[in-house]
Enzyme design. Structure first.
Site, PDB file in Angstrom:
ATOM      1  N   GLU A 265       0.530  -1.413  -0.428  1.00 27.65           N
ATOM      2  CA  GLU A 265       0.313   0.002  -0.096  1.00 27.65           C
ATOM      3  C   GLU A 265       0.911   1.317  -0.119  1.00 27.65           C
ATOM      4  OE1 GLU A 265      -2.783  -0.185   3.475  1.00 27.65           O
ATOM      5  OE2 GLU A 265      -3.304  -2.617   3.161  1.00 27.65           O
ATOM      6  N   GLU A 376      -9.957   6.367   2.493  1.00 30.24           N
ATOM      7  CA  GLU A 376     -10.842   5.439   3.258  1.00 30.24           C
ATOM      8  C   GLU A 376     -10.873   6.660   4.370  1.00 30.24           C
ATOM      9  OE1 GLU A 376      -9.696   1.607   6.309  1.00 30.24           O
ATOM     10  OE2 GLU A 376      -8.063   1.926   4.556  1.00 30.24           O
TER      11      GLU A 376
END
Length: 461
Positions: A265, A376
């Site tokens: 990520e 997110e």
């Protein structure tokens, strides 16, 4: 940084006006609409530096003379949550000893120290002394040669890397060293657990929409993927309290949505708990067991091997985008080196940041089975209401360019190391009344989407 395990296609696709992006001396991309002259944003740099003095003597003096009840306040709701947490001197002293031992492990000797205008301390650490080389498999190894870039990746124009606050005064680390943001005692004391500092909380990756993590993402699945690339604009979203965050990133994923999940990520995030402020920061993360016992943010454990002496992972990004004004975006490429199998991270056009060694992973030793892009947030529901933590710009996707957050020029790397456009992009939002997403495709931006939102509002109580 959890992500969607079961995905449902939502939202509608619409076209946008084309935008032209060009390189700028101190920005990676400054985007303007075709019809409108873009606004120029500027940021005044501060010369004030902050350095925190040791806090253990203060704690020792306090703990030896008293114990008290420690109430916890929610900064969003203002309500008092009585926890009746009594200080126990011996336990607190042991905690501080553990913190100091951990800081000695991750804060390596510096050949040069730089004080950033935002209060960060950047240590220039010799390449072979970075935390990654505490791993027994990496200990004593030499730097890897630069990998073969994916076919179709243009690296003719190198962009400047002074996109972080610590480097804006013209500072840099010497050759043979890497810049590492120094971790402080205060950083570790903010963490919910000393043993979990720099890691996600242990929790199963959800397969439904009942989690306290909310997403608005685009994704591809069903093929074998060997990398991904995207450009995303950077904002400074409001985060309602210390225990929440807001981020925008890419996920390269393999394994099942259970205990064997592998992820790589990278992106930007605002995380008051991790960093102690509300600056957007460049970050990386990895795990090979669904965030249970492996992996970490940035360089806070043995894992990611940094090779660049100009980029500090975890440092604040500057400038940022402004509503109805200048847009600042960053491009990230993650791909698997065909020769050695390591997963490399590139910033901009040709600037290698470093790599995740292939031995860190199980499923990702071969390929990824899903790639996700998007935002997110954490919704702690302080006071019983949905959080007002913003995603992206804090505005919904329908507002479009200059107002909403975006990802553009989404691509993946195929089995033959070719960088190719997406063929089956899907978009989904967990809670579209709070944060939403709208995708599309055009000649300039290729596959793209707008996403984000304000969190709590009349339709998101």
């Amino acid at each position: 940084m959890d992500f969607v395990g079961a995905v449902l296609q939502r939202g509608k696709t619409r076209k946008i006006n084309c935008c032209y992006c060009f390189d700028h001396r101190r920005r990676q991309h400054q985007c303007k609409q075709r019809e409108t002259e873009g606004k120029t944003s500027s940021m005044a740099s501060s010369s004030t530096c902050f350095q925190t003095s040791p806090i253990i003597p203060i704690f020792v003096s306090f703990l030896l003379v008293s114990s008290s009840i420690c109430p916890v306040l929610s900064s969003e709701s203002g309500n008092l949550h009585a926890t009746n947490q009594t200080f126990r001197p011996e336990q607190e002293l042991q905690k501080l000893r553990i913190i100091r031992q951990h800081l000695k492990k991750i804060n390596k000797p510096a050949v040069k120290t730089i004080q950033s205008p935002d209060g960060d301390i950047i240590d220039c650490v010799l390449y072979h002394q970075q935390p990654a080389f505490d791993h027994p498999i990496l200990r004593g190894q030499k730097p890897m040669d630069p990998p073969e870039r994916p076919n179709g990746h243009n690296i003719n124009e190198m962009v400047a890397v002074d996109f972080q606050l610590w480097s804006l005064p013209g500072e840099s680390c010497p050759e043979g060293t890497i810049p590492i943001r120094r971790t402080t005692e205060q950083d570790m004391l903010r963490a919910s657990s000393v043993s979990r500092f720099g890691r996600k909380p242990r929790r199963h990756v959800r397969k439904d929409f009942s989690s306290d993590h909310e997403h608005a993402v685009g994704y591809v699945t069903g093929e074998q993927y060997y990398g991904a690339k995207a450009s995303m604009n950077v904002w400074a979203p409001r985060v309602a309290n210390q225990y929440e965050f807001s981020l925008s990133q890419m996920w390269v994923i393999s394994g099942s949505f259970g205990g064997d999940l592998n992820t790589i990520e990278a992106g930007w995030q605002v995380s008051p708990e991790l960093y102690g402020d509300n600056y957007p920061r460049f970050f990386t993360y990895w795990t090979n067991d669904a965030y249970q016992a492996t992996g970490c943010y940035n360089l806070l454990c043995s894992g990611f091997v940094q090779t660049n002496n100009r980029i500090a992972i975890g440092a604040a990004i500057s400038p940022t985008s402004s509503y109805n004004g200048g847009q600042f975006d960053i491009s990230l490429l993650v791909w698997k080196d065909p020769k050695h199998g390591n997963w490399w991270l590139e910033f901009g056009s040709g600037i290698l940041v470093g790599y995740w060694p292939s031995f860190l992973f199980t499923h990702l030793r071969d390929h990824a089975s899903m790639v996700q892009f998007g935002g997110e947030t954490v919704n702690s529901r302080a006071g019983g209401f949905h959080t007002s933590t913003q995603m992206g710009s804090g505005h919904f996707a329908e507002e479009g360019f200059g107002k909403a957050s975006y990802f553009r020029n989404l691509q993946v790397v195929d089995w033959d190391n070719n960088l190719i456009p997406l063929s089956n992009l899907r978009v989904t939002a967990d809670n579209p009344n709070c944060y939403d997403i709208q995708g599309g495709i055009n000649r300039v931006w290729g596959n793209y989407f707008y996403y984000g939102g304000p969190g709590r509002n009349v339709k998101c109580p």
